[in-house]
Scaffold this motif. Structure first.
Motif, PDB file in Angstrom:
ATOM      1  N   ILE A   6      11.046   9.356  -0.146  1.00 59.54           N
ATOM      2  CA  ILE A   6      10.569   8.191  -0.897  1.00 59.54           C
ATOM      3  C   ILE A   6      10.397   7.022   0.065  1.00 59.54           C
ATOM      4  CG2 ILE A   6      11.006   6.648  -2.841  1.00 59.54           C
ATOM      5  CD1 ILE A   6      13.098   8.733  -3.829  1.00 59.54           C
ATOM      6  N   PRO A   7       9.162   6.719   0.501  1.00 64.61           N
ATOM      7  CA  PRO A   7       8.949   5.544   1.353  1.00 64.61           C
ATOM      8  C   PRO A   7       9.213   4.264   0.548  1.00 64.61           C
ATOM      9  CG  PRO A   7       7.096   7.084   1.481  1.00 64.61           C
ATOM     10  CD  PRO A   7       7.925   7.480   0.301  1.00 64.61           C
ATOM     11  N   ALA A   8       9.952   3.336   1.125  1.00 70.15           N
ATOM     12  CA  ALA A   8      10.294   2.104   0.404  1.00 70.15           C
ATOM     13  C   ALA A   8      10.300   0.920   1.363  1.00 70.15           C
ATOM     14  CB  ALA A   8      11.648   2.248  -0.278  1.00 70.15           C
ATOM     15  N   ARG A   9       9.215   0.169   1.360  1.00 71.50           N
ATOM     16  CA  ARG A   9       9.120  -1.044   2.173  1.00 71.50           C
ATOM     17  C   ARG A   9       9.616  -2.242   1.371  1.00 71.50           C
ATOM     18  NH1 ARG A   9       4.363  -2.752   2.534  1.00 71.50           N
ATOM     19  NH2 ARG A   9       4.611  -4.024   4.402  1.00 71.50           N
ATOM     20  N   TYR A  10      10.265  -3.171   2.061  1.00 70.03           N
ATOM     21  CA  TYR A  10      10.694  -4.395   1.378  1.00 70.03           C
ATOM     22  C   TYR A  10       9.533  -5.370   1.235  1.00 70.03           C
ATOM     23  CZ  TYR A  10      13.551  -8.345  -0.057  1.00 70.03           C
ATOM     24  OH  TYR A  10      14.089  -9.382  -0.770  1.00 70.03           O
ATOM     25  N   ALA A  11       8.744  -5.492   2.293  1.00 69.07           N
ATOM     26  CA  ALA A  11       7.635  -6.448   2.274  1.00 69.07           C
ATOM     27  C   ALA A  11       6.504  -5.924   1.405  1.00 69.07           C
ATOM     28  CB  ALA A  11       7.131  -6.689   3.695  1.00 69.07           C
ATOM     29  N   SER A  12       5.951  -6.803   0.595  1.00 73.87           N
ATOM     30  CA  SER A  12       4.803  -6.472  -0.244  1.00 73.87           C
ATOM     31  C   SER A  12       4.059  -7.757  -0.545  1.00 73.87           C
ATOM     32  CB  SER A  12       5.256  -5.810  -1.552  1.00 73.87           C
ATOM     33  OG  SER A  12       4.176  -5.668  -2.443  1.00 73.87           O
ATOM     34  N   THR A  13       2.767  -7.750  -0.320  1.00 76.05           N
ATOM     35  CA  THR A  13       1.972  -8.967  -0.523  1.00 76.05           C
ATOM     36  C   THR A  13       2.044  -9.446  -1.961  1.00 76.05           C
ATOM     37  OG1 THR A  13       0.450  -8.268   1.215  1.00 76.05           O
ATOM     38  CG2 THR A  13      -0.317  -9.998  -0.293  1.00 76.05           C
ATOM     39  N   ARG A  14       1.922  -8.491  -2.899  1.00 76.68           N
ATOM     40  CA  ARG A  14       1.892  -8.868  -4.314  1.00 76.68           C
ATOM     41  C   ARG A  14       3.260  -8.904  -4.970  1.00 76.68           C
ATOM     42  NH1 ARG A  14      -2.624  -4.950  -6.800  1.00 76.68           N
ATOM     43  NH2 ARG A  14      -1.626  -3.482  -5.352  1.00 76.68           N
ATOM     44  N   PHE A  15       4.237  -8.194  -4.378  1.00 75.64           N
ATOM     45  CA  PHE A  15       5.541  -8.117  -5.030  1.00 75.64           C
ATOM     46  C   PHE A  15       6.629  -7.876  -3.989  1.00 75.64           C
ATOM     47  CE2 PHE A  15       7.527  -6.320  -9.222  1.00 75.64           C
ATOM     48  CZ  PHE A  15       8.536  -7.261  -9.136  1.00 75.64           C
ATOM     49  N   ILE A 108       7.211  18.710   2.885  1.00 74.28           N
ATOM     50  CA  ILE A 108       7.695  17.371   2.539  1.00 74.28           C
ATOM     51  C   ILE A 108       6.843  16.867   1.380  1.00 74.28           C
ATOM     52  CG2 ILE A 108       7.947  14.977   3.321  1.00 74.28           C
ATOM     53  CD1 ILE A 108       7.562  17.681   5.932  1.00 74.28           C
ATOM     54  N   ILE A 109       7.475  16.361   0.337  1.00 72.25           N
ATOM     55  CA  ILE A 109       6.748  15.716  -0.759  1.00 72.25           C
ATOM     56  C   ILE A 109       6.991  14.217  -0.672  1.00 72.25           C
ATOM     57  CG2 ILE A 109       6.571  15.423  -3.260  1.00 72.25           C
ATOM     58  CD1 ILE A 109       7.102  18.349  -3.630  1.00 72.25           C
ATOM     59  N   ASN A 110       5.904  13.480  -0.600  1.00 68.91           N
ATOM     60  CA  ASN A 110       5.930  12.023  -0.531  1.00 68.91           C
ATOM     61  C   ASN A 110       5.968  11.484  -1.956  1.00 68.91           C
ATOM     62  OD1 ASN A 110       5.297   9.297  -0.351  1.00 68.91           O
ATOM     63  ND2 ASN A 110       3.669   9.562   1.156  1.00 68.91           N
ATOM     64  N   ILE A 111       7.107  10.963  -2.365  1.00 64.10           N
ATOM     65  CA  ILE A 111       7.297  10.474  -3.733  1.00 64.10           C
ATOM     66  C   ILE A 111       7.155   8.958  -3.733  1.00 64.10           C
ATOM     67  CG2 ILE A 111       8.905  10.354  -5.675  1.00 64.10           C
ATOM     68  CD1 ILE A 111      10.205  12.938  -4.380  1.00 64.10           C
ATOM     69  N   GLN A 112       6.264   8.455  -4.579  1.00 62.60           N
ATOM     70  CA  GLN A 112       5.977   7.019  -4.594  1.00 62.60           C
ATOM     71  C   GLN A 112       7.211   6.217  -5.000  1.00 62.60           C
ATOM     72  OE1 GLN A 112       2.920   5.862  -3.501  1.00 62.60           O
ATOM     73  NE2 GLN A 112       2.737   8.036  -3.007  1.00 62.60           N
ATOM     74  N   GLY A 113       7.547   5.221  -4.197  1.00 62.56           N
ATOM     75  CA  GLY A 113       8.731   4.416  -4.456  1.00 62.56           C
ATOM     76  C   GLY A 113       8.548   3.370  -5.527  1.00 62.56           C
ATOM     77  N   ASP A 114       7.341   3.263  -6.084  1.00 63.64           N
ATOM     78  CA  ASP A 114       7.093   2.265  -7.129  1.00 63.64           C
ATOM     79  C   ASP A 114       6.780   2.902  -8.480  1.00 63.64           C
ATOM     80  OD1 ASP A 114       4.607   3.284  -6.549  1.00 63.64           O
ATOM     81  OD2 ASP A 114       3.710   1.377  -5.939  1.00 63.64           O
ATOM     82  N   GLU A 115       7.218   4.170  -8.664  1.00 65.55           N
ATOM     83  CA  GLU A 115       7.078   4.844  -9.953  1.00 65.55           C
ATOM     84  C   GLU A 115       8.475   5.186 -10.481  1.00 65.55           C
ATOM     85  OE1 GLU A 115       4.253   7.985 -10.346  1.00 65.55           O
ATOM     86  OE2 GLU A 115       2.873   7.083  -8.903  1.00 65.55           O
ATOM     87  N   PRO A 116       9.142   4.228 -11.121  1.00 62.75           N
ATOM     88  CA  PRO A 116      10.547   4.410 -11.508  1.00 62.75           C
ATOM     89  C   PRO A 116      10.783   5.486 -12.557  1.00 62.75           C
ATOM     90  CG  PRO A 116       9.653   2.404 -12.478  1.00 62.75           C
ATOM     91  CD  PRO A 116       8.636   2.890 -11.491  1.00 62.75           C
ATOM     92  N   CYS A 244       2.619   3.068 -11.946  1.00 59.04           N
ATOM     93  CA  CYS A 244       3.086   2.328 -10.770  1.00 59.04           C
ATOM     94  C   CYS A 244       3.396   0.876 -11.123  1.00 59.04           C
ATOM     95  CB  CYS A 244       2.026   2.360  -9.670  1.00 59.04           C
ATOM     96  SG  CYS A 244       1.596   4.013  -9.111  1.00 59.04           S
ATOM     97  N   ILE A 245       4.302   0.301 -10.357  1.00 64.52           N
ATOM     98  CA  ILE A 245       4.599  -1.122 -10.475  1.00 64.52           C
ATOM     99  C   ILE A 245       4.147  -1.800  -9.188  1.00 64.52           C
ATOM    100  CG2 ILE A 245       6.443  -2.840 -10.594  1.00 64.52           C
ATOM    101  CD1 ILE A 245       7.946  -0.973 -12.458  1.00 64.52           C
ATOM    102  N   ASP A 246       3.055  -2.528  -9.279  1.00 68.22           N
ATOM    103  CA  ASP A 246       2.491  -3.226  -8.117  1.00 68.22           C
ATOM    104  C   ASP A 246       2.725  -4.730  -8.169  1.00 68.22           C
ATOM    105  OD1 ASP A 246       1.400  -0.934  -6.859  1.00 68.22           O
ATOM    106  OD2 ASP A 246      -0.304  -0.976  -8.222  1.00 68.22           O
TER     107      ASP A 246
END
Length: 260
Positions: A6-15, A108-116, A244-246
């Motif tokens: 699960i890739p999870a960046r702290y920085a996000s332009t919109r959120f 490897i499965i890349n699971i979106q970190g913004d789909e709770p 997704c939560i953007d």
């Protein structure tokens, strides 16, 4: 063996900081982690982050996490670094690494970190197509709505008879000559991409070394780089939608959708 990352960046332009936002008593990243951990096909679930706050938070709720470099251009690149950490015992810290060889993981499965609220069953659907010969895989869902079909925010996909992607586009393909565009979805089966990516480990290493391709640059779709360089993407059908939560506004929207 399949690892979920699960890739999870702290920085996000919109959120900014969205992995740590509270959603009904739990952080978003914890909800994604717990959902993914219920998938039967995954031998391990790991958060790949670039921020110490996320790392410590995941470890605090009992999850596994690794620190990755902050300058990765995509989640795919972050997955490759995290995979190396997991398999070879490498851990990024102050530009130093240590080595502790472990058995190689196949997928490897890349699971979106913004789909709770990602469904574990959806992850298992993707895992089911990973038979060793599949290089890359993703999922798609039929389009039955005119507005969704013409939404440039949705990536549409054309597949061959083996359900391998021929092309992805933000535009609607194919063009139906002599048919009202509002009726296109009634005359042809269109698919849009949803869900996650899966990579065979040897292919993941190769695609992270590819330069940005002309098609990728044109459509702003990373997967076109892989196709343009001759790699095959297996597309599995799913009935699960992506929520997704953007932006901050998306939180209430997703909660309403999941309550239906």
């Amino acid at each position: 063996m399949i690892i979920g990352i699960i890739p999870a960046r702290y920085a996000s332009t919109r959120f900014p900081g969205k992995p740590l936002i509270d959603i009904q008593g739990k952080s978003m990243i914890q909800r994604v982690y717990e959902q993914a951990s219920q998938a039967k096909c995954l031998s391990e679930v790991i958060v790949a982050t670039d921020d110490e706050r996320i790392l410590q938070h995941v470890q605090a709720f009992g999850g596994k996490a690794v620190m990755t470099h902050p300058d990765h251009p995509s989640g795919t690149d972050r997955c490759w670094e995290a995979y190396q950490f997991t398999v070879h015992g490498l851990q990024f810290k102050n530009s130093e690494t240590t080595v502790n060889p472990k058995p190689e993981t196949h997928y490897i499965i890349n699971i979106q970190g913004d789909e709770p609220f990602v469904a574990p069953e959806q992850i298992d659907e993707l895992g089911a197509v990973l038979d060793g010969s599949v290089e890359l895989a993703s999922q798609m869902i039929p389009v039955s709505d005119y507005e969704v079909l013409f939404d440039v925010g949705e990536a549409k996909v054309i597949v061959n008879q083996n359900f391998e992607a021929i092309y992805f586009s933000r535009q609607v393909l194919p063009f139906l000559k002599g048919v009202d565009p509002k009726e296109w979805h009634k005359h042809h089966i269109y698919y849009r991409q949803v869900g996650m990516y899966a990579y065979r480990s040897d292919i993941l290493e190769k695609i992270t070394k590819l330069p940005v391709s002309s098609l990728e640059k044109a459509e702003s779709l990373e997967q076109l780089r892989w196709i343009q360089n001759g790699y095959k993407i297996k597309m599995g059908l799913t009935a699960y939608e992506s929520h997704c939560i953007d932006t901050p506004e998306d939180v209430e929207k997703v909660l309403r959708l999941m309550a239906q």
